[in-house]
Scaffold this motif. Structure first.
Motif, PDB file in Angstrom:
ATOM      1  N   ASN A 183      56.390  73.118 -19.313  1.00 29.88           N
ATOM      2  CA  ASN A 183      57.247  73.256 -18.133  1.00 29.88           C
ATOM      3  C   ASN A 183      57.968  71.960 -17.809  1.00 29.88           C
ATOM      4  N   THR A 184      57.409  70.841 -18.312  1.00 27.37           N
ATOM      5  CA  THR A 184      58.026  69.529 -18.120  1.00 27.37           C
ATOM      6  C   THR A 184      58.113  68.853 -19.488  1.00 27.37           C
ATOM      7  N   LEU A 185      58.880  67.778 -19.546  1.00 26.64           N
ATOM      8  CA  LEU A 185      58.986  67.034 -20.795  1.00 26.64           C
ATOM      9  C   LEU A 185      57.619  66.499 -21.207  1.00 26.64           C
ATOM     10  N   GLN A 186      56.807  66.038 -20.255  1.00 29.70           N
ATOM     11  CA  GLN A 186      55.467  65.542 -20.576  1.00 29.70           C
ATOM     12  C   GLN A 186      54.635  66.624 -21.250  1.00 29.70           C
ATOM     13  N   LYS A 239      52.606  52.328 -21.808  1.00 29.45           N
ATOM     14  CA  LYS A 239      52.650  52.479 -20.347  1.00 29.45           C
ATOM     15  C   LYS A 239      52.953  53.910 -19.921  1.00 29.45           C
ATOM     16  N   GLY A 240      53.102  54.798 -20.901  1.00 23.75           N
ATOM     17  CA  GLY A 240      53.364  56.197 -20.584  1.00 23.75           C
ATOM     18  C   GLY A 240      54.815  56.506 -20.290  1.00 23.75           C
ATOM     19  N   LYS A 241      55.710  55.670 -20.743  1.00 26.60           N
ATOM     20  CA  LYS A 241      57.157  55.870 -20.541  1.00 26.60           C
ATOM     21  C   LYS A 241      57.820  56.138 -21.889  1.00 26.60           C
ATOM     22  N   VAL A 242      59.000  56.748 -21.844  1.00 24.04           N
ATOM     23  CA  VAL A 242      59.771  56.929 -23.070  1.00 24.04           C
ATOM     24  C   VAL A 242      60.094  55.538 -23.615  1.00 24.04           C
ATOM     25  N   ARG A 243      59.858  55.353 -24.900  1.00 18.48           N
ATOM     26  CA  ARG A 243      60.101  54.043 -25.521  1.00 18.48           C
ATOM     27  C   ARG A 243      61.526  53.577 -25.263  1.00 18.48           C
ATOM     28  N   ARG A 244      61.684  52.293 -25.157  1.00 22.20           N
ATOM     29  CA  ARG A 244      62.966  51.672 -24.817  1.00 22.20           C
ATOM     30  C   ARG A 244      64.093  52.070 -25.770  1.00 22.20           C
ATOM     31  N   PHE A 245      63.790  52.172 -27.056  1.00 20.67           N
ATOM     32  CA  PHE A 245      64.831  52.452 -28.040  1.00 20.67           C
ATOM     33  C   PHE A 245      64.862  53.908 -28.483  1.00 20.67           C
ATOM     34  N   LEU A 293      55.734  69.229 -22.834  1.00 20.98           N
ATOM     35  CA  LEU A 293      56.353  69.521 -24.126  1.00 20.98           C
ATOM     36  C   LEU A 293      55.926  68.484 -25.170  1.00 20.98           C
ATOM     37  N   ILE A 294      55.893  67.210 -24.797  1.00 22.30           N
ATOM     38  CA  ILE A 294      55.470  66.161 -25.728  1.00 22.30           C
ATOM     39  C   ILE A 294      53.983  66.316 -26.054  1.00 22.30           C
ATOM     40  N   ASP A 295      53.182  66.719 -25.069  1.00 20.34           N
ATOM     41  CA  ASP A 295      51.768  66.984 -25.333  1.00 20.34           C
ATOM     42  C   ASP A 295      51.620  68.109 -26.360  1.00 20.34           C
ATOM     43  N   ASP A 296      52.434  69.149 -26.235  1.00 12.14           N
ATOM     44  CA  ASP A 296      52.402  70.255 -27.191  1.00 12.14           C
ATOM     45  C   ASP A 296      52.870  69.800 -28.570  1.00 12.14           C
TER      46      ASP A 296
END
Length: 92
Positions: free
Chosen positions: A26-29, A50-56, A31-34
């Protein structure tokens, strides 16, 4: 919600060379877990310590960059297209 995820060439070793895969959430998080559950190791290439989308890495849901939306809390609609795009640098 089910979404189609476009996988860049550099991450296709995690998806058996598939250009696109399906993922649920239901969220991007979620979806990434799946994605991680079905393609182990891919999360570490998208999400930093840190649990954020990587900078690059740029992630789009439809045409929207998640950094300008709700980040990992960006909602996924049924049939969404999610694109993972590594940043490319160049110039003289």
């Amino acid at each position: 919600m089910s979404a189609t995820v476009r996988v860049p060439t550099i991450l296709r070793s995690y998806t058996d060379d598939a250009r696109e895969v399906s993922a649920e959430g239901n969220t991007l998080q979620e979806l990434i877990d799946d994605l991680e559950a079905n393609h182990p190791g891919i999360r570490a290439r998208i999400i930093d310590d840190k649990g954020k989308v990587r900078r690059f890495i740029n992630v789009y849901v439809g045409d929207e960059d998640v950094r300008f939306e709700k980040g990992l809390d960006t909602e996924i609609s049924e049939g969404s297209q999610v694109s993972i795009i590594p940043a490319v640098a160049g110039g003289c």
